[in-house]
Design a protein around this motif. Structure first.
Motif, short mmCIF file in Angstrom:
data_model
loop_
_atom_site.label_atom_id
_atom_site.label_comp_id
_atom_site.label_asym_id
_atom_site.label_seq_id
_atom_site.Cartn_x
_atom_site.Cartn_y
_atom_site.Cartn_z
N ALA A 81 0.83 -1.21 0.00
CA ALA A 81 0.00 0.00 0.00
C ALA A 81 0.87 1.26 0.00
CB ALA A 81 -0.92 -0.01 1.22
N THR A 82 1.94 1.24 0.78
CA THR A 82 2.84 2.38 0.83
C THR A 82 3.50 2.62 -0.52
OG1 THR A 82 3.30 2.14 3.19
CG2 THR A 82 4.97 3.27 1.88
N GLY A 83 3.89 1.55 -1.19
CA GLY A 83 4.50 1.69 -2.51
C GLY A 83 3.56 2.35 -3.50
N LEU A 84 2.29 1.96 -3.45
CA LEU A 84 1.30 2.57 -4.35
C LEU A 84 1.09 4.05 -4.00
CD1 LEU A 84 -1.34 -0.32 -4.50
CD2 LEU A 84 0.32 0.32 -6.25
N MET A 85 1.11 4.36 -2.70
CA MET A 85 0.97 5.76 -2.31
C MET A 85 2.19 6.58 -2.72
SD MET A 85 0.43 7.51 1.47
CE MET A 85 2.17 7.30 1.90
N THR A 86 3.36 5.97 -2.63
CA THR A 86 4.60 6.69 -2.97
C THR A 86 4.64 7.06 -4.44
OG1 THR A 86 5.83 5.57 -1.22
CG2 THR A 86 7.12 6.55 -3.00
N VAL A 87 4.31 6.12 -5.32
CA VAL A 87 4.41 6.38 -6.75
C VAL A 87 3.33 7.34 -7.22
CG1 VAL A 87 2.92 4.49 -7.57
CG2 VAL A 87 4.83 5.25 -8.97
N SER A 88 2.25 7.46 -6.47
CA SER A 88 1.15 8.36 -6.88
C SER A 88 1.18 9.65 -6.08
CB SER A 88 -0.20 7.65 -6.72
OG SER A 88 -0.34 7.10 -5.42
N PHE A 89 0.76 9.61 -4.84
CA PHE A 89 0.65 10.81 -4.02
C PHE A 89 2.00 11.53 -3.84
CE2 PHE A 89 1.00 12.67 0.27
CZ PHE A 89 0.00 13.62 0.21
N GLN A 90 3.02 10.79 -3.42
CA GLN A 90 4.28 11.43 -3.09
C GLN A 90 5.03 11.92 -4.32
OE1 GLN A 90 6.26 9.22 -0.07
NE2 GLN A 90 7.98 10.63 0.12
N ASN A 91 5.13 11.07 -5.34
CA ASN A 91 5.86 11.47 -6.54
C ASN A 91 5.21 12.66 -7.24
OD1 ASN A 91 8.00 9.74 -6.37
ND2 ASN A 91 7.26 8.28 -7.87
N LEU A 92 3.89 12.62 -7.40
CA LEU A 92 3.21 13.72 -8.09
C LEU A 92 3.28 14.99 -7.26
CD1 LEU A 92 0.05 11.93 -9.55
CD2 LEU A 92 2.22 12.44 -10.68
N GLY A 93 3.12 14.86 -5.93
CA GLY A 93 3.17 16.03 -5.08
C GLY A 93 4.52 16.72 -5.09
N ILE A 94 5.58 15.98 -5.42
CA ILE A 94 6.93 16.55 -5.47
C ILE A 94 7.29 17.03 -6.87
CG2 ILE A 94 9.39 15.99 -5.26
CD1 ILE A 94 8.62 14.13 -2.93
N TRP A 95 6.94 16.25 -7.89
CA TRP A 95 7.41 16.56 -9.25
C TRP A 95 6.58 17.63 -9.95
CZ3 TRP A 95 11.84 15.91 -11.50
CH2 TRP A 95 12.71 14.93 -11.00
N ILE A 96 5.30 17.70 -9.69
CA ILE A 96 4.49 18.73 -10.35
C ILE A 96 4.95 20.14 -9.96
CG2 ILE A 96 2.17 19.72 -10.53
CD1 ILE A 96 1.05 16.90 -10.52
N PRO A 97 5.24 20.42 -8.68
CA PRO A 97 5.78 21.75 -8.36
C PRO A 97 7.10 22.06 -9.08
CG PRO A 97 5.00 20.70 -6.37
CD PRO A 97 4.97 19.66 -7.45
N ILE A 98 7.93 21.05 -9.29
CA ILE A 98 9.18 21.26 -10.03
C ILE A 98 8.88 21.67 -11.46
CG2 ILE A 98 11.24 20.11 -10.93
CD1 ILE A 98 11.27 18.39 -8.42
N GLU A 99 7.94 20.98 -12.10
CA GLU A 99 7.56 21.32 -13.47
C GLU A 99 6.89 22.69 -13.54
OE1 GLU A 99 6.86 16.77 -15.18
OE2 GLU A 99 5.14 18.01 -14.61
N ARG A 100 6.11 23.01 -12.52
CA ARG A 100 5.46 24.33 -12.49
C ARG A 100 6.51 25.43 -12.33
NH1 ARG A 100 2.43 23.61 -8.29
NH2 ARG A 100 0.58 22.94 -9.42
N ASP A 101 7.49 25.21 -11.45
CA ASP A 101 8.51 26.22 -11.19
C ASP A 101 9.41 26.44 -12.39
OD1 ASP A 101 9.29 27.98 -9.05
OD2 ASP A 101 11.18 26.89 -8.94
N ARG A 102 9.63 25.39 -13.16
CA ARG A 102 10.48 25.49 -14.36
C ARG A 102 9.73 26.05 -15.57
NH1 ARG A 102 13.55 19.59 -14.02
NH2 ARG A 102 14.96 20.10 -12.27
N GLY A 103 8.45 26.28 -15.43
CA GLY A 103 7.66 26.81 -16.54
C GLY A 103 7.14 25.76 -17.50
N VAL A 104 7.32 24.47 -17.15
CA VAL A 104 6.86 23.39 -18.04
C VAL A 104 5.35 23.42 -18.18
CG1 VAL A 104 6.74 20.89 -18.36
CG2 VAL A 104 8.84 21.94 -17.49
N LEU A 105 4.63 23.59 -17.07
CA LEU A 105 3.17 23.61 -17.12
C LEU A 105 2.66 24.81 -17.89
CD1 LEU A 105 2.12 22.48 -13.52
CD2 LEU A 105 2.70 21.11 -15.51
N LYS A 106 3.34 25.94 -17.75
CA LYS A 106 2.93 27.15 -18.47
C LYS A 106 3.06 26.93 -19.97
CE LYS A 106 3.85 32.13 -18.61
NZ LYS A 106 4.71 33.23 -18.07
N ARG A 107 4.12 26.25 -20.39
CA ARG A 107 4.30 25.97 -21.82
C ARG A 107 3.27 24.97 -22.31
NH1 ARG A 107 9.77 26.29 -20.18
NH2 ARG A 107 10.00 24.02 -20.10
#
Length: 281
Positions: A81-107
């Protein structure tokens, strides 16, 4: 007299309009998986962390917690269960802000690609990595710790719907919580403590009924506790259900709570998701 010609549309735009929605989603998913695999830190943490934790805790605790149920068997269900939470909740919660900060989402927002394709790519990545991680955990646990795989189609069906509902809820919540991070660096600081606290109070590292009552009540609000409980019904004997707080595995309640979090997560995504950082406006 010179002939006038109509400017050709950009190749990317023309191709994007020519591709079907399914093809766009698959291509975006392939891109997301490739980016994930290129990040060695993400691969090692996501795929290796559950296995390392199983090795550590199995070496420390070897007692039985109930007739025919070892602590290791109990712990493995929580780590799935933790593995499934890590790949979804944790990974997305960390990587999406990185993409937003780099302007990837804006593009992305400025391209003709439908916005939902971006999220479809994330979902495909989560599903692909989640399946691979779960298969690796099961193979490892069966080979080294004598984990018994489900023997009936009903058990596998339960495993399937608990995993699907759990991953869906965690994926939506990961997208939603990504908006709390102000910068790329703060994503991990926002998400990781939440994930760790949920693991400690949801019956992953310790037998759930041994935790203080107030901690059990807090954990029962969130999805991870119910994911763990649903998976215990799959991999542990039916008799162990009597050890659960409700006197059974309560699969109906598991489905209801996880489905409710899917709805809550979707509402939060629709109302809070940001394509640009605050400094971009």
């Amino acid at each position: 007299m010179t002939a006038t010609t109509k400017p050709a549309a950009p190749v990317a735009v023309t191709r994007a309009r020519a591709l079907s929605p399914a093809t766009l989603a698959v291509r975006q998913g392939r891109l997301e998986i490739t980016q994930f695999l290129r990040s060695r830190e993400s691969v090692v943490f996501t795929m290796g962390f559950p296995i390392i934790m199983i090795l550590i805790f199995a070496s420390i605790f070897s007692d039985q917690i109930a007739p025919g149920v070892s602590y290791t068997q109990y712990f493995i269900t929580g780590m799935i269960a933790t593995g499934l939470m890590t790949v979804s909740f944790q990974n997305l919660g960390i990587w999406i802000p990185i993409e937003r900060d780099r302007g990837v989402l804006k593009r992305y927002r400025g391209t003709p690609m439908p916005k939902w394709v971006y999220f479809a790519g994330k979902v495909i990545m989560v599903v692909a990595i989640g399946v691979a991680e779960t298969a690796l955990l099961l193979a490892f646990s069966v080979a080294l710790f004598d984990l018994t795989l489900p023997a009936t189609a009903a058990k596998w069906l339960t495993f399937g719907w608990v995993s699907v509902l759990g991953v869906t809820a965690c994926t939506l919540l990961g997208i939603a919580i990504s908006s709390l991070a102000r910068t790329a660096r703060s994503g991990s600081a926002v998400v990781t403590p939440v994930a760790l606290v949920l693991q400690f109070i949801s019956g992953v590292f310790f037998v759930f009924t041994n935790l203080p009552d107030w901690m059990q009540q807090v954990a029962a609000i969130f999805p991870l506790k119910w994911m763990c409980q649903g998976l215990r019904s799959v991999f542990l004997p039916d008799s162990f259900g009597a050890q659960e707080p409700g006197g059974s595995f309560e699969l109906g309640r598991v489905a209801l709570v996880l489905a409710a979090w899917c709805v809550i997560g979707l509402v939060l995504c629709l109302t809070t998701f940001r394509w640009t950082s605050k400094r971009d406006g």
